[in-house]
Design an enzyme around this catalytic site. Structure first.
Site, PDB file in Angstrom:
ATOM      1  N   LYS A  62     -12.666  14.423  31.085  1.00  0.00           N
ATOM      2  CA  LYS A  62     -13.629  15.048  30.181  1.00  0.00           C
ATOM      3  C   LYS A  62     -14.327  16.220  30.882  1.00  0.00           C
ATOM      4  O   LYS A  62     -14.550  17.277  30.282  1.00  0.00           O
ATOM      5  CB  LYS A  62     -14.670  14.007  29.719  1.00  0.00           C
ATOM      6  CG  LYS A  62     -14.062  12.976  28.765  1.00  0.00           C
ATOM      7  CD  LYS A  62     -14.944  11.763  28.539  1.00  0.00           C
ATOM      8  CE  LYS A  62     -14.222  10.742  27.668  1.00  0.00           C
ATOM      9  NZ  LYS A  62     -14.950   9.478  27.509  1.00  0.00           N
ATOM     10  N   GLN A 106     -20.326   6.661  29.410  1.00  0.00           N
ATOM     11  CA  GLN A 106     -18.957   6.143  29.490  1.00  0.00           C
ATOM     12  C   GLN A 106     -18.988   4.615  29.382  1.00  0.00           C
ATOM     13  O   GLN A 106     -19.656   3.941  30.144  1.00  0.00           O
ATOM     14  CB  GLN A 106     -18.316   6.592  30.819  1.00  0.00           C
ATOM     15  CG  GLN A 106     -16.864   6.198  30.972  1.00  0.00           C
ATOM     16  CD  GLN A 106     -15.957   6.851  29.935  1.00  0.00           C
ATOM     17  OE1 GLN A 106     -16.068   8.032  29.633  1.00  0.00           O
ATOM     18  NE2 GLN A 106     -15.064   6.061  29.352  1.00  0.00           N
ATOM     19  N   ASP A 129     -20.801  10.941  20.704  1.00  0.00           N
ATOM     20  CA  ASP A 129     -19.826   9.873  20.437  1.00  0.00           C
ATOM     21  C   ASP A 129     -19.986   9.290  19.033  1.00  0.00           C
ATOM     22  O   ASP A 129     -19.183   8.458  18.609  1.00  0.00           O
ATOM     23  CB  ASP A 129     -19.984   8.737  21.464  1.00  0.00           C
ATOM     24  CG  ASP A 129     -18.999   8.900  22.612  1.00  0.00           C
ATOM     25  OD1 ASP A 129     -18.012   9.644  22.436  1.00  0.00           O
ATOM     26  OD2 ASP A 129     -19.216   8.276  23.670  1.00  0.00           O
TER      27      ASP A 129
END
Ligand code: NAP
Length: 309
Positions: A62, A106, A129
């Protein structure tokens, strides 16, 4: 986001890598325009806790993708002994930081941490997200025809699947779509996005009876289960479109001494399914690259929204 599909040597194979590369190039151009017009640079804060190798790999991917697109990434790495309060305090600071437009934690987090409470601390406007309850609710309530234009973040993987279908020319209206899996991360938002496109949606989960018979009725199958090669070719209606979200590691006999002892496969038995379906995503090289492209997209749109308000 509705450019035509990228061609592959075999038209049945949906080349997620090529489509994601095209989207990442478009994002890079939008980032440059934003810098030129508004003097703004999108920023993504990435919080990593502990030393799980898979999480570290995902974070590295990422971070590199951000750099390639001109998005600034800020890494916050913690030992797995970090306290809940320390993490919450970090998120509160990032919420107030004007240079940060997206905050990504994460997952999974170590078990002593309350994952839900941590995700809920993120400012919904920076929740790239799409897992904050406010954004989950906004997706349920969204009345627009095209969720890819929604004014809030949608979870990256199902959004990526929808765009893969769009760019492969799959018309979802009135089609029977079967989603395997009902997680908050993939299955549920996927089902909602398909409903938004006027598909008829069935969700299959671990307690569903005769899943193969249900899948056999599907025009479009989205497999997000996490069970290697669960969906066999004889589960599929000839001509079905298959999007395989699953990433599973299976043991293999190494080809040479010291060679690889595992390989990644999806939830679908690709080798056989490809002979039956009209379109299918491979694993790897299908959905995975789209998830990262959508993270960049969500960070950029969050920045674009912040400078236009
Ligand atoms: P998850 O939270 O573990 O959810 C799995 C879902 O599958 C659950 O709803 C479960 O049903 C259902 N399920 C389990 N066994 C089943 C069976 N035999 N038949 C039908 N349904 C079954 O997993 P997830 O986070 O949604 O991820 C799913 C897969 O996608 C994993 O392999 C993950 O690694 C992969 N993934 C890939 C990407 C990517 O970028 N490519 C991104 C995210 C996830 P119950 O609800 O009844 O337990």
């Amino acid at each position: 986001m509705s450019a035509p599909a990228t061609s592959t040597t075999d038209d049945r194979i949906i080349d997620g890598k090529a489509i994601a590369t095209a989207i990442r190039n478009e994002i890079k151009e939008r980032v440059a325009t934003l810098k030129q017009d508004k003097d703004a640079v999108p920023g993504l804060a990435v919080i990593l806790v502990g030393s799980r190798r898979d999480s570290q790999t995902y974070v590295n991917m990422k971070t590199k993708a951000c750099a390639a697109a001109g998005i600034e990434s800020l890494g916050y790495t913690f030992e797995d002994t970090v306290t809940q309060e320390e993490l919450l305090e970090t998120i509160r600071k990032l919420n107030k930081d004007d240079k940060v437009h997206g905050i990504l934690v994460q997952l999974p987090l170590p078990s002593h941490l309350d994952q839900d409470a941590i995700l809920q601390e993120i400012d919904p406007a920076k929740d790239v997200d799409g897992l904050h309850p406010v954004n989950v609710a906004k997706l349920q309530l969204f009345a627009g025809a095209d969720a890819t234009q929604a004014p809030f973040s949608i979870p990256c993987t199902p959004l990526g699947c929808l765009i893969l279908l769009d760019r492969s020319g799959v018309d979802l209206r009135g089609k029977h779509c079967v989603v395997l899996g009902r997680s908050q991360l993939v299955g549920l938002p996927m089902a909602r996005l398909l409903l938004g496109r006027d598909a008829t949606v069935t969700i299959v989960h671990s307690k569903t009876q005769s899943p193969s018979e249900i899948v056999k009725q599907a025009d479009v199958v989205i497999a997000a289960v996490g069970k290697a090669l669960l969906v066999k070719a004889d589960w599929l209606k000839p001509g079905a479109v298959v999007i395989d979200v699953g990433i599973n590691s299976i043991d293999i006999v190494p080809e040479k001494p010291g060679g690889k002892t595992y390989k990644l496969v999806g939830d679908v038995d690709y080798e056989e399914a490809v002979k039956v379906c009209s379109k299918i995503t491979p694993v790897p090289g299908g959905v995975g690259p789209m998830t990262i492209a959508m993270l960049l997209n969500n960070t950029l749109t969050s920045c674009e929204r912040s400078v236009s308000t």
